[in-house]
Scaffold this motif. Structure first.
Motif, PDB file in Angstrom:
ATOM      1  N   THR A  46       0.861  -1.176   0.000  1.00 49.86           N
ATOM      2  CA  THR A  46       0.000   0.000   0.000  1.00 49.86           C
ATOM      3  C   THR A  46       0.903   1.233   0.000  1.00 49.86           C
ATOM      4  O   THR A  46       2.129   1.114   0.076  1.00 49.86           O
ATOM      5  N   ARG A 104       1.378  -7.032  -3.037  1.00 53.01           N
ATOM      6  CA  ARG A 104       0.192  -6.294  -3.444  1.00 53.01           C
ATOM      7  C   ARG A 104      -1.062  -6.831  -2.749  1.00 53.01           C
ATOM      8  O   ARG A 104      -1.211  -8.049  -2.549  1.00 53.01           O
ATOM      9  N   VAL A 157      -5.710  -2.734 -14.505  1.00 52.10           N
ATOM     10  CA  VAL A 157      -5.490  -3.995 -13.791  1.00 52.10           C
ATOM     11  C   VAL A 157      -4.077  -4.466 -14.099  1.00 52.10           C
ATOM     12  O   VAL A 157      -3.631  -4.440 -15.247  1.00 52.10           O
ATOM     13  N   GLU A 212     -11.139  -3.413  -7.015  1.00 50.29           N
ATOM     14  CA  GLU A 212     -10.801  -4.453  -6.039  1.00 50.29           C
ATOM     15  C   GLU A 212     -12.029  -5.066  -5.381  1.00 50.29           C
ATOM     16  O   GLU A 212     -11.964  -6.191  -4.885  1.00 50.29           O
ATOM     17  N   ASN A 232     -13.822   1.259  -8.471  1.00 47.58           N
ATOM     18  CA  ASN A 232     -13.376   0.377  -7.387  1.00 47.58           C
ATOM     19  C   ASN A 232     -13.255  -1.048  -7.922  1.00 47.58           C
ATOM     20  O   ASN A 232     -14.143  -1.880  -7.760  1.00 47.58           O
ATOM     21  N   ALA A 255      -4.401  -2.226 -10.388  1.00 54.39           N
ATOM     22  CA  ALA A 255      -5.072  -2.926  -9.295  1.00 54.39           C
ATOM     23  C   ALA A 255      -4.898  -4.436  -9.425  1.00 54.39           C
ATOM     24  O   ALA A 255      -4.808  -4.976 -10.530  1.00 54.39           O
ATOM     25  N   THR A 256      -4.855  -5.104  -8.286  1.00 50.49           N
ATOM     26  CA  THR A 256      -4.908  -6.564  -8.239  1.00 50.49           C
ATOM     27  C   THR A 256      -6.335  -6.947  -7.871  1.00 50.49           C
ATOM     28  O   THR A 256      -6.853  -6.488  -6.853  1.00 50.49           O
ATOM     29  N   VAL A 257      -6.968  -7.769  -8.695  1.00 50.68           N
ATOM     30  CA  VAL A 257      -8.400  -8.032  -8.533  1.00 50.68           C
ATOM     31  C   VAL A 257      -8.673  -9.523  -8.416  1.00 50.68           C
ATOM     32  O   VAL A 257      -7.929 -10.359  -8.922  1.00 50.68           O
ATOM     33  N   LYS A 281      -4.687  -8.314  -2.399  1.00 47.60           N
ATOM     34  CA  LYS A 281      -5.488  -9.241  -3.200  1.00 47.60           C
ATOM     35  C   LYS A 281      -4.669 -10.295  -3.943  1.00 47.60           C
ATOM     36  O   LYS A 281      -5.229 -11.182  -4.571  1.00 47.60           O
ATOM     37  N   ASP A 318      -7.305   4.603 -12.868  1.00 51.83           N
ATOM     38  CA  ASP A 318      -8.030   3.813 -11.874  1.00 51.83           C
ATOM     39  C   ASP A 318      -8.747   2.620 -12.482  1.00 51.83           C
ATOM     40  O   ASP A 318      -9.257   1.765 -11.762  1.00 51.83           O
TER      41      ASP A 318
END
Length: 343
Positions: free
Chosen positions: A103, A165, A262, A212, A210, A267-269, A167, A259
């Protein structure tokens, strides 16, 4: 340095305003596996103010011991205070491996502590393992633009440290009632001694995607070509009540904002369903979505790497298939009474 003095696996437990951040609990799962292989304790490190109530969940998620420093100077994250607190703990108790969430705060702290105690740090790790015989922590992450996975070792210094990371690792099952040892420590710092002051905390209220928390993600890759192709992906997402994602190529082309991204630099999803549309499947992207429960891929190249991680694949032109899927899902999701069923 006598490496034999260093034993134990530690996890930095991040909390914000008295609430545990999930990545710390996820890392307890990974830490438990490493600690069991090395036959050592798994310990959490918890810093803050008025945080005693946060220790019990850490035992229930796998920690054997929790080091706690509860002090008003630690109420808000500051590099200066947290670096000193963690550095003091490391020098006193000598952990063998130390994991942090990747983070904003976790990355800042990990790099500061690495400098403070003079050890190495692997950033944005996606795979964790250990060579038990040599007691070497094997931290793997994408390298060379995401084209290969590199395993990084810290042979000469301790602790061996990495950021991971959110997730990337599944949160372990909670064992209600499990207990452990709390070790209360202190920090010799007063507010007047500090060079940095927290004047005000301003929360970002700008509405962002969002990814995640999304159950269904429809992601666009370079194969969608332009804004028109991205609109096609958005149309499918709207029908499925899904969130729109994208590869780095799409973001860098200015087709959508960051945003939506991926992957390693996004982001890690872990959605229930992930649609990869026109995405080649470079490691940089797949490390961010490979843990999705169900992956559908559409690509014109039958040898595209995305098919190696997909559960279902269609070798075809997305501009032909996606509009067809959108129409068919639209029909399927409307009942004969005219109501809409949500996927």
């Amino acid at each position: 340095m006598n490496k034999e003095e260093y034993r134990g696996v530690w996890v930095f437990i991040e909390q914000r305003e008295g609430n545990l951040v999930d990545v710390g609990l996820e890392l307890l799962g990974a830490g438990r596996d490493l600690a069991d292989k090395l036959e050592v304790e798994l310990c959490g490190v918890l810093l803050g103010s008025n945080i005693d109530q946060l220790t019990q969940p850490l035992f229930e998620y796998g920690a054997d011991k929790v080091y706690v420093i509860d002090n008003p100077v630690l109420e808000q994250y500051r590099t200066e205070t947290y670096m000193k607190a963690v550095g003091d703990l490391v020098r006193k108790y000598k952990p063998e491996i130390f994991l942090y969430g990747a983070t904003a705060n976790g990355k800042d702290l990990a790099s500061a502590v690495a400098t403070e105690v003079m050890t190495g740090l692997t950033a944005d790790t996606t795979l964790l393992d250990v060579n038990v015989e040599k007691r070497l922590f094997e931290a793997s992450r994408p390298a060379f633009g995401g084209n290969i996975m590199a395993t990084i070792l810290c042979k000469k210094h301790r602790p061996q440290m990495a950021t991971v990371r959110p997730k990337v690792i599944k949160k372990p099952d909670r064992q209600e009632g499990r207990t452990g040892e709390v070790v209360q420590e202190s920090i010799d710092l007063q507010e007047d001694d500090l060079r940095t002051k927290v004047i005000e905390i301003v929360k970002d209220t700008q509405k962002k995607v969002n990814l995640e928390e999304a159950d269904i993600i429809v992601s666009a890759g370079k194969g969608i070509k332009d804004e028109k192709g991205f609109k096609m992906v958005e149309d499918l997402a709207n029908v499925l009540n899904a969130t729109v994602g994208a590869s780095r190529d799409v973001v860098e082309a200015g087709i959508c904002s960051h945003d939506h991204q991926v992957g390693q630099t996004g982001a890690t999803v872990t959605p229930k369903i992930y649609f990869a549309i026109g995405i080649s499947g470079a490691v940089q992207h797949t490390v961010g979505m490979a843990n999705s429960e169900l992956i559908f891929a559409i690509n014109t190249d039958p040898n595209a790497a995305i098919f190696d991680v997909a559960h279902y694949g269609i070798v075809a032109d997305a501009f032909e298939i996606v509009p067809l899927l959108t129409r068919e899902f639209q029909k399927a999701l409307h009942s004969t009474e005219g109501g809409v069923a949500h996927v």
